[in-house]
Design a protein around this motif. Structure first.
Motif, mmCIF file in Angstrom:
data_model
loop_
_atom_site.group_PDB
_atom_site.id
_atom_site.type_symbol
_atom_site.label_atom_id
_atom_site.label_comp_id
_atom_site.label_asym_id
_atom_site.label_seq_id
_atom_site.Cartn_x
_atom_site.Cartn_y
_atom_site.Cartn_z
ATOM 1 N N THR A 310 5.312 1.566 8.236
ATOM 2 C CA THR A 310 6.476 2.280 8.752
ATOM 3 C C THR A 310 6.138 2.740 10.172
ATOM 4 O OG1 THR A 310 7.070 3.015 6.548
ATOM 5 C CG2 THR A 310 8.047 4.225 8.379
ATOM 6 N N SER A 328 3.073 2.046 4.714
ATOM 7 C CA SER A 328 4.213 2.678 4.025
ATOM 8 C C SER A 328 3.811 3.219 2.664
ATOM 9 C CB SER A 328 5.337 1.662 3.815
ATOM 10 O OG SER A 328 5.784 1.160 5.039
ATOM 11 N N LYS A 329 4.219 4.455 2.423
ATOM 12 C CA LYS A 329 4.122 4.967 1.061
ATOM 13 C C LYS A 329 5.570 5.178 0.641
ATOM 14 C CE LYS A 329 -0.267 7.266 1.912
ATOM 15 N NZ LYS A 329 -0.253 7.401 3.389
ATOM 16 N N ILE A 330 6.050 4.244 -0.191
ATOM 17 C CA ILE A 330 7.480 4.131 -0.463
ATOM 18 C C ILE A 330 8.131 5.479 -0.809
ATOM 19 C CG2 ILE A 330 9.179 3.107 -2.064
ATOM 20 C CD1 ILE A 330 8.125 1.015 -0.183
ATOM 21 N N ASP A 331 7.393 6.315 -1.556
ATOM 22 C CA ASP A 331 8.002 7.571 -2.005
ATOM 23 C C ASP A 331 7.956 8.674 -0.961
ATOM 24 O OD1 ASP A 331 8.530 6.411 -4.385
ATOM 25 O OD2 ASP A 331 6.606 7.005 -5.280
ATOM 26 N N SER A 332 7.230 8.418 0.119
ATOM 27 C CA SER A 332 7.122 9.522 1.077
ATOM 28 C C SER A 332 7.321 9.073 2.524
ATOM 29 C CB SER A 332 5.763 10.215 0.903
ATOM 30 O OG SER A 332 4.730 9.258 0.991
ATOM 31 N N GLU A 335 11.581 11.263 7.017
ATOM 32 C CA GLU A 335 12.930 11.042 7.547
ATOM 33 C C GLU A 335 13.041 11.510 8.994
ATOM 34 O OE1 GLU A 335 15.156 9.401 5.950
ATOM 35 O OE2 GLU A 335 13.983 9.299 4.104
#
Ligand code: ATP
Length: 376
Positions: A310, A328-332, A335
């Motif tokens: 990301t 990327s850590k999908i859950d975190s 934003e």
């Protein structure tokens, strides 16, 4: 036989224009050595001096102990591959590959054996009887490489050999070139302005600017400990931050903002007085904190999820924009608009003097494979 190339104090002039001022470098036996730099910095000029296609206004060029300055290009025993393939359109693949051997009056049977061997090595033997016009760009470049190697040159010189190929083929062909060079073990000088390509194929790279060498080192060394700010920004991506080195309690800190200082335990305090510096921090070296309020305060301006990584564009309180790349850590995924704090480990920072001409951390934590321009 593979040779070592030595260049001592080379000078190249066109009229009153000095293109290469005073350049020295050694290419080791069997090494894949790349000249990398922006357009017009003199890479091709230097390569052509090694090949003997350019006059030499000063300095000495050696293949092992043999001074080659005055040796005819045809007698230097070099193989060359250019950007535009330079294979003969009216000759078949096989005849193209055999060309150099025929010129050398090698016996017919040996030509057959050697030509077949190199066509096989380059996976073009199935096209032996085709004319180049019926080959793809990548296949034509394989013919050019086979033709250069079949004469068993002492040195292989390549000038942007992949730049006419599309992006996918470039990546494929650079692997081929690297493997073949490895197999054949021939001393190779490669010219490119593409830093990713240089990193992918080279044992060592010389980064050039304005006819001058900025840094010679392994790809890893140049990336991790660039000799100056130019090299740091030319190789890979980086964030450039203004800062100050300050001494506090006999320790040296890099002060990036009023609130964030990094303890630089790799800088000796007695060597540094308070001074303005420029720091370079790679996008992947920043650590982002969302729940502890220490570090460089910033707001996330853009949050771009790209699968594996990301990318974040963040803006500090004083309005500077930085790029950060994180796995990327999908859950975190953080934003847009989130307030964050950034920290970085001291050993991941490069610090240059204010004009960017010198890395203050020269010689610190590197693999010993580097060259730094002598100070006047
Ligand atoms: N025959 C020539 N006469 C005069 N100037 C020349 C000649 N050949 C090259 N130059 C100049 O020498 C400089 C270096 O050119 P060179 O082709 O070596 O650069 P390069 O780093 O290989 O660039 P590129 O990546 O664009 O090929 C340029 O400023 C160029 O204009």
């Amino acid at each position: 036989m593979s040779v070592e190339i030595k260049i001592n104090n080379a000078i190249k002039r066109y009229g009153d224009n000095t293109i290469i001022g005073d350049l020295s470098l050694d290419v080791r036996e069997g090494e894949f050595f790349t000249l990398l730099g922006p357009s017009g910095c003199g890479k091709t000029t230097l390569l052509r001096m090694i090949a003997g296609f350019n006059s030499i206004e000063g300095g000495d060029f050696y293949f092992n102990d043999k001074r080659i300055n005055d040796i005819d290009p045809a007698k230097r025993n070099i193989g060359m591959v250019f950007q535009n393939y330079a294979i003969f359109p009216h000759l078949t693949v096989k005849d193209n590959v055999a060309f150099g051997l025929k010129n050398k009056k090698v016996p017919k049977e040996q030509i057959e054996v050697e030509t077949t061997k190199f066509m096989k090595l380059m996976h073009i033997d199935q096209y032996a009887d085709r004319l180049p016009e019926r080959l793809s760009g990548g296949q034509q470049q394989r013919v050019a490489l086979a033709r250069a190697l079949v004469i068993q040159p002492d040195v292989l010189l390549m000038d942007e050999p992949l730049s006419n190929l599309d992006a996918k083929l470039r990546v494929e062909m650079r692997t081929v070139i690297k493997q073949i060079q490895n197999n054949v073990g021939i001393t190779t000088v490669y010219v490119t302005h593409d830093q990713e390509e240089a990193m992918a194929v080279s044992d060592r790279i010389a980064v050039m600017k304005d006819g001058d060498i900025q840094h010679i080192g392994t790809p890893k060394n140049i990336y991790q400990r660039p000799a100056n700010l130019f090299v740091s920004t030319f190789i890979g991506r980086t964030n450039v931050l203004k800062g100050q080195l300050v001494i506090k309690d006999e320790k040296c800190y890099l002060k990036l903002t009023d609130d964030y200082m990094v303890l630089m335990d790799n800088i000796k305090t007695e060597e540094q007085k308070d001074m303005n510096v420029v720091a370079s921090i790679r996008p992947e070296e920043f650590v982002i904190h969302t729940n502890h309020h220490e570090g460089l305060k910033a707001i996330v301006d853009e949050s771009i999820f790209l699968g594996l990584n990301t990318h974040y564009l963040v803006r500090s309180e004083d309005g500077e924009e930085y790029e950060i790349i994180q796995e990327s850590k999908i859950d975190s995924i953080i934003e847009k608009g989130t307030e964050i704090y950034l920290t970085v480990k001291s050993e991941k920072i490069n610090i240059f003097n204010e004009d960017g001409s010198r890395n203050i951390l020269n010689g610190v934590q590197n693999d010993g494979e580097q060259y730094f321009k002598k100070k006047e």
